[in-house]
Design a protein around this motif. Structure first.
Motif, PDB file in Angstrom:
ATOM      1  N   LEU A  47      -1.072 -39.289  -4.946  1.00 21.49           N
ATOM      2  CA  LEU A  47      -2.319 -38.737  -4.407  1.00 21.49           C
ATOM      3  C   LEU A  47      -2.032 -37.597  -3.433  1.00 21.49           C
ATOM      4  N   LEU A  48      -0.980 -37.725  -2.639  1.00 26.32           N
ATOM      5  CA  LEU A  48      -0.636 -36.665  -1.693  1.00 26.32           C
ATOM      6  C   LEU A  48      -0.245 -35.390  -2.432  1.00 26.32           C
ATOM      7  N   PRO A  56      -9.097 -32.099  -2.644  1.00 27.41           N
ATOM      8  CA  PRO A  56      -9.486 -33.509  -2.500  1.00 27.41           C
ATOM      9  C   PRO A  56      -9.917 -34.138  -3.823  1.00 27.41           C
ATOM     10  N   LEU A  57      -9.543 -35.403  -4.008  1.00 28.26           N
ATOM     11  CA  LEU A  57      -9.977 -36.193  -5.159  1.00 28.26           C
ATOM     12  C   LEU A  57     -11.093 -37.122  -4.706  1.00 28.26           C
ATOM     13  N   VAL A  58     -12.176 -37.165  -5.456  1.00 27.21           N
ATOM     14  CA  VAL A  58     -13.368 -37.918  -5.067  1.00 27.21           C
ATOM     15  C   VAL A  58     -13.740 -38.906  -6.156  1.00 27.21           C
ATOM     16  N   VAL A  73     -12.679 -40.590  -0.780  1.00 33.03           N
ATOM     17  CA  VAL A  73     -12.180 -39.218  -0.805  1.00 33.03           C
ATOM     18  C   VAL A  73     -10.711 -39.215  -0.388  1.00 33.03           C
ATOM     19  N   ALA A  74      -9.863 -38.736  -1.277  1.00 33.05           N
ATOM     20  CA  ALA A  74      -8.428 -38.620  -0.990  1.00 33.05           C
ATOM     21  C   ALA A  74      -8.093 -37.150  -0.796  1.00 33.05           C
ATOM     22  N   ASP A  75      -8.290 -36.658   0.442  1.00 29.41           N
ATOM     23  CA  ASP A  75      -7.860 -35.303   0.751  1.00 29.41           C
ATOM     24  C   ASP A  75      -6.451 -35.366   1.333  1.00 29.41           C
ATOM     25  N   TYR A 494     -13.775 -30.139   2.014  1.00 29.35           N
ATOM     26  CA  TYR A 494     -14.198 -31.540   1.930  1.00 29.35           C
ATOM     27  C   TYR A 494     -15.617 -31.650   1.383  1.00 29.35           C
ATOM     28  N   VAL A 495     -16.537 -30.865   1.932  1.00 32.53           N
ATOM     29  CA  VAL A 495     -17.945 -30.952   1.530  1.00 32.53           C
ATOM     30  C   VAL A 495     -18.115 -30.563   0.062  1.00 32.53           C
ATOM     31  N   GLN A 496     -17.450 -29.508  -0.368  1.00 29.43           N
ATOM     32  CA  GLN A 496     -17.580 -29.071  -1.757  1.00 29.43           C
ATOM     33  C   GLN A 496     -16.945 -30.045  -2.732  1.00 29.43           C
ATOM     34  N   ALA A 497     -15.920 -30.756  -2.297  1.00 33.38           N
ATOM     35  CA  ALA A 497     -15.315 -31.754  -3.179  1.00 33.38           C
ATOM     36  C   ALA A 497     -16.293 -32.892  -3.472  1.00 33.38           C
ATOM     37  N   VAL A 498     -17.072 -33.277  -2.451  1.00 36.51           N
ATOM     38  CA  VAL A 498     -18.057 -34.355  -2.633  1.00 36.51           C
ATOM     39  C   VAL A 498     -19.316 -33.840  -3.288  1.00 36.51           C
TER      40      VAL A 498
END
Length: 504
Positions: A47-48, A56-58, A73-75, A494-498
């Motif tokens: 994941l890292l 980020p993976l969501v 969320v895995a950022d 972060y926001v765009q990933a979600v």
């Protein structure tokens, strides 16, 4: 790759259920726990790498879209914390297995220990991956319920008393956190972190400051920041060595992680930054002054734990990319070092029969390897070059100098003084416990070459190697923490990933 995101939470929970069904079969429980935590470490590493390359993976649990469903969320920040936490929990598990085998499993009843330990791991990983405030609260409660059990293992009077204090303080912080969650929802209509990033900005300044203050208060208790840290030195030292080590290394850092996440995503450049700097300075100084006054190694290390939380708050409170980057680096360093030192303290107790400095002596001659296992991380904690502690503190001090102003310069001076007093505290332990003539009260068999359990020594040595390895990879790790800090302060990633189409 998104299918991997829930695994650091799901695997420990499934492992806990399986080890519970295997009660009375310690070998099977050990095999399950080792397999689960090894797999968790592998998934966290993947994941890292992926989050660093692709962003980020969501995952929306159960197919329920945000903000209605649970979002994980895995950022880069969450993934980095997962890797470090998985590494230390695996090392501590090996240490506890070695201790259990040497003691005939009398100190830690394995039928309870392994399921609870895996539940604790699941709570920690859930907190790191949580994409909304309520699920973050759930992660805290999972790890806290498990920690109650681990803290009171053996049922001795001291452990029950310490556990009672820990429970009361934890319930207070949970109540404050839950109240803050209710107020945030009433004010914004959501608890999703990505959505809150925009909605909190629209609130009146006074209301926003109140919500920020309540969350900081709740997380400050969990992180053991001054003046909310008095509970920690009385609670941690009474637990078994592996439990104390994982508590010291991880649990307070979950609180620090929550502060970093909420301060950068929800309250960027908030009005509480100056207050956080004051708290950071007091945490450093009060903690280290408490440490130098102690005559027991575990209590001394507990106070240094409190003190060095101040360094992390220092970096966050500067609200700069350089400060935040150094704080993230220091969190990684401190998780590893503090866990290692508490494991070494457990070996000292086993070899010398006590952790009281008044009853120890001559350990360096009796067990040179034990001397190395304490000496190296001790120097690292004190910030002696070229170790990672020196590099992390240098980054924080440089960030304070760049920021300028009376508070920042006060933190720079306080950081230098704290580092010097940490070195004094570690040198005092070395002189009294390792260097001087053995005390008359030490068990007679310590002079006859008693062997320490190999698994306990091996796991401690592995963490020592890992802590030294942080120095070797300091360049790439600082690069990673710098990009992580930039993403956190920018918030957009972060926001765009979600919400790829924009938060509603």
């Amino acid at each position: 790759m998104t299918a991997l995101v829930p695994l650091p939470v799901v695997m420990p929970l499934l492992g806990a259920a399986l080890t519970l069904m295997l009660a009375g079969r310690p070998r099977a429980q050990r095999a399950v726990s080792l397999t689960v935590l090894s797999a968790t470490l592998l998934v966290a590493a993947v994941l890292l790498v992926v989050s660093s390359l692709r962003g980020p993976l969501v995952v929306e649990a159960g197919g329920w879209v945000a903000p209605l469903g649970i979002v994980l969320v895995a950022d880069q920040l969450a993934s980095l914390m997962l890797v470090v936490s998985a590494a230390v929990t695996l090392a501590v598990l090996v240490y506890s297995i070695g201790q259990g085998m040497a003691d005939g499993d009398e100190e830690t009843p394995l039928s309870v220990y392994h399921p609870t330990y895996l539940v604790l791991t699941a709570g920690v990983t859930n907190a790191f991956l949580s994409g909304d405030l309520f699920n973050l609260y759930v992660g805290f409660e999972i790890l806290l319920v498990a920690s109650y059990v681990l803290l009171t293992l053996g049922g001795t009077e001291n452990r029950i008393r310490a556990g009672t204090t820990y429970v009361v303080v934890s319930l207070l912080s949970s109540l404050i956190f839950l109240t803050a969650i209710g107020l945030v929802y009433a004010a914004t209509g959501t608890l999703n972190l990505a959505q809150l990033a925009g909605r909190l900005d629209a609130l009146p300044d006074n209301l926003r400051l109140m919500l920020q203050g309540m969350l900081l208060l709740a997380f400050g208790i969990k992180a053991a920041a001054f003046p909310l840290s008095a509970w920690l030195p009385d609670s941690y030292p009474t637990a078994p060595a592996p439990v104390t080590a994982v508590f010291a290394g991880l649990l307070t850092k979950v609180g620090v992680y929550a502060i970093i996440r909420t301060e950068t995503l929800l309250f960027p450049g908030g009005r509480a930054a100056d207050l956080m700097l004051v708290v950071a300075l007091l945490t450093m100084l009060v903690g280290i002054l408490g440490a130098v006054a102690q005559s027991d190694i575990k209590r001394l290390l507990s106070f240094t734990l409190v003190s060095h939380i101040g360094y992390m708050l220092f970096g966050v409170g500067l609200t700069s990319a350089v400060g935040l980057s150094a704080a993230i680096f220091y969190v990684v360093h401190h998780i590893t070092i503090q866990t290692t030192l508490f494991l070494a303290a457990g070996l000292v107790e086993r070899r010398g029969g006590s952790t009281s400095l008044d009853r120890l002596g001559g350990l360096a001659r009796m067990s040179p390897l034990l001397g190395v296992l304490f000496f190296v991380p001790g120097l690292n904690l004190a910030g002696i070059p070229p170790f990672s502690g020196f590099l992390g503190k240098t980054g924080l001090l440089q960030a304070g100098i760049d920021a300028g102003g009376p508070l920042a310069w006060g933190l720079v001076a306080g950081g230098l003084l704290t580092s010097l007093l940490t070195l004094y505290a570690i040198a005092r332990v070395w002189n009294l416990a390792f260097w001087r003539t053995p005390h008359a009260d030490m068990p007679a068999d310590t002079s006859s070459g008693v062997m320490l359990p190999r698994l306990m020594v091996a796991s401690t040595a592995a963490l020592v190697v890992l802590s030294v390895g942080l120095t070797a990879v300091a360049g790439p790790l600082f690069d990673l923490s710098s990009t992580t800090a930039a993403d956190l302060l920018g918030r957009t990633t972060y926001v765009q990933a979600v919400y790829p189409d924009g938060a509603p």
